[in-house]
Design an enzyme around this catalytic site. Sequence first.
Site, PDB file in Angstrom:
ATOM      1  N   LEU A 224      53.186 110.650   6.308  1.00  0.00           N
ATOM      2  CA  LEU A 224      54.940 110.685   6.456  1.00  0.00           C
ATOM      3  C   LEU A 224      55.307 112.001   6.120  1.00  0.00           C
ATOM      4  CD1 LEU A 224      55.268 107.088   5.179  1.00  0.00           C
ATOM      5  CD2 LEU A 224      55.106 108.026   7.667  1.00  0.00           C
TER       6      LEU A 224
ATOM      7  N   HIS B 214      43.381 108.544   1.632  1.00  0.00           N
ATOM      8  CA  HIS B 214      44.435 109.456   1.914  1.00  0.00           C
ATOM      9  C   HIS B 214      45.373 109.366   0.791  1.00  0.00           C
ATOM     10  CE1 HIS B 214      47.253 110.920   5.156  1.00  0.00           C
ATOM     11  NE2 HIS B 214      48.188 110.701   4.081  1.00  0.00           N
TER      12      HIS B 214
ATOM     13  N   HIS C 250      46.828 112.423  -2.281  1.00  0.00           N
ATOM     14  CA  HIS C 250      48.258 112.831  -2.498  1.00  0.00           C
ATOM     15  C   HIS C 250      48.542 112.828  -3.990  1.00  0.00           C
ATOM     16  CE1 HIS C 250      50.474 113.045   1.274  1.00  0.00           C
ATOM     17  NE2 HIS C 250      50.141 111.787   1.722  1.00  0.00           N
TER      18      HIS C 250
END
Length: 171
Positions: free
Chosen positions: A95, A136, A140
């Site tokens: 995103l 994932h 981050h």
Amino acid sequence: MTIKPLIILPDPILRQISAPVERVDAELLRLADDMLETMYDAPGIGLAAIQIGVARRLLVVDLAREGEDNNPQVFINPEIVRSSDTPSVYEEGCLSIPEYYAEVERPAVVTVKHIGRDGKEHEVEADGLLATCLQHEIDHLNGVLFIDHISRLKREMVIKKFTKAAKAKPV
Ligand code: K1U
Ligand code: ZN
């Protein structure tokens, strides 16, 4: 619950290392709810707190398919304690890097220790899309993006494109 603006590449905030959560309190649970609202609005299947500018080790995931009831999951201070040797390849998106997708190879199965929204410690063995998504999102929290797992040439092209777009955007 509030939809928060997403931090977009090449914002250096995305490279920050998030700090452990010290207390699971009402403020933290409100942040988790805001993250879920932001993720559903995007839409996405996961979100790390740093993607809304909060450098705390918190992520949310919901892998429910269209037509199914929501299945929000909150992972506080998540840690990969076991990874399989068998790899899996999945075409990932982010995103914070809208409309860019690339294949990434990661361990197919991971065990993730974390604190749940109940404030208690849990362990989840994840495979398939959940394993990919958790890796994932944990990346981050460490300032790592999925483009760090692709070729340098492709990564530099993506960063260049998003840097140009950010400069062209009116403030
Ligand atoms: O962390 C993020 O940026 C969220 C990201 C999670 C993710 C996707 C794919 C592989 C690994 C991790 C996304 O949600 S991108 C959007 C997306 O995948 C999606 C959106 C709508 C429906 C289904 C998937
Ligand atoms: Zn992402």
